[in-house]
Design an enzyme around this catalytic site. Sequence first.
Site, PDB file in Angstrom:
ATOM      1  N   SER A  11       0.830  -1.203   0.000  1.00 50.75           N
ATOM      2  CA  SER A  11       0.000   0.000   0.000  1.00 50.75           C
ATOM      3  C   SER A  11       0.865   1.254   0.000  1.00 50.75           C
ATOM      4  CB  SER A  11      -0.864   0.008   1.258  1.00 50.75           C
ATOM      5  OG  SER A  11      -0.026   0.071   2.392  1.00 50.75           O
ATOM      6  N   CYS A  73       2.695  -6.806   1.950  1.00 53.32           N
ATOM      7  CA  CYS A  73       1.777  -6.047   2.792  1.00 53.32           C
ATOM      8  C   CYS A  73       0.990  -7.063   3.604  1.00 53.32           C
ATOM      9  CB  CYS A  73       0.847  -5.248   1.883  1.00 53.32           C
ATOM     10  SG  CYS A  73      -0.531  -4.467   2.732  1.00 53.32           S
ATOM     11  N   CYS A 183       3.181  -5.307  10.239  1.00 54.74           N
ATOM     12  CA  CYS A 183       2.905  -4.426   9.101  1.00 54.74           C
ATOM     13  C   CYS A 183       4.262  -4.096   8.491  1.00 54.74           C
ATOM     14  CB  CYS A 183       2.206  -3.160   9.597  1.00 54.74           C
ATOM     15  SG  CYS A 183       2.113  -1.857   8.337  1.00 54.74           S
ATOM     16  N   HIS A 185       5.372  -1.650   6.973  1.00 54.45           N
ATOM     17  CA  HIS A 185       5.869  -0.281   7.171  1.00 54.45           C
ATOM     18  C   HIS A 185       6.662  -0.161   8.484  1.00 54.45           C
ATOM     19  CE1 HIS A 185       2.951   0.914   4.081  1.00 54.45           C
ATOM     20  NE2 HIS A 185       3.454   2.126   4.089  1.00 54.45           N
TER      21      HIS A 185
END
Length: 262
Positions: A11, A73, A183, A185
């Site tokens: 994402s 992701c 996650c 990120h």
Amino acid sequence: MRSNPIGIFDSGVGGLTIYEEIHRLLPNEDIIYLADSKNAPYGEKTKEEIIKISVKNTEFLLSKGCKLIVVACNTASTNAVKYLREHYELPFIRVQPAIKPAAMNSKTKIVGILATKSTLKSDLLFETSQRFAQGVEVVEQVGEGLVTLIESGKMHSEEMTMLLKKHIKPMMDKKIDHLVLGCTHYPFLTDQIEEIVGSSVKILDSGEAIARQTKVILEQEDLLNLDHGKINRMFYTNKDPQVMQKILDEFNEGFKAVKTDF
Ligand code: DGL
């Protein structure tokens, strides 16, 4: 097919943490990275929306000739990979929070997982906890707002420090000794999280394991690139390329972020 690229999507820039591990383990592979930052955060979307977006990303990578796709992701992996595998023929690698090693090595038998709302709600996470964390308490925490700050270039900011402290405190109060970053990120925040949790909590992410799994599947499918010539890497984003460029510059591999509309 062997010389075709590996596709990776997320994402946004989070999947670059997975890209970096794949780059280390598979230096001969061409790679096309797709940051669907325009649609971030996925974690607030419904399963149906995440499937639809994941199909769109897959089609983009297929149009570039990818031989295998890494869904870098957790939110798309937990919600959409089953669908993708049922509808496309190429191999998909999914990411999975490192609950198993955390549960196996925990002394307090209390581990924390920081992930998006959608990942924490998913059947796959429930099944993973049931299977690998019997007898271990898994303290779940939604990392609300973290992806949005990273995507807006505020990875190192006062806002980030405050948000991290707010999310991590309830898990520390429960005396976790392992913290799973669920996650892709979040590994960008490892140093900042370490400062908050101290040395008594081990932080785990799944980047290395995903890279190893990618290699295994490429070998199994006879898809490893055996050509040691010049490698080709493309990094596409459908939002501000500056955010991605800053991270690519830190990787120091000389690649450029390319803005694309899709
Ligand atoms: N990197 C994505 C993940 O691993 C972030 C999800 C989001 O966009 O909310 O879940």
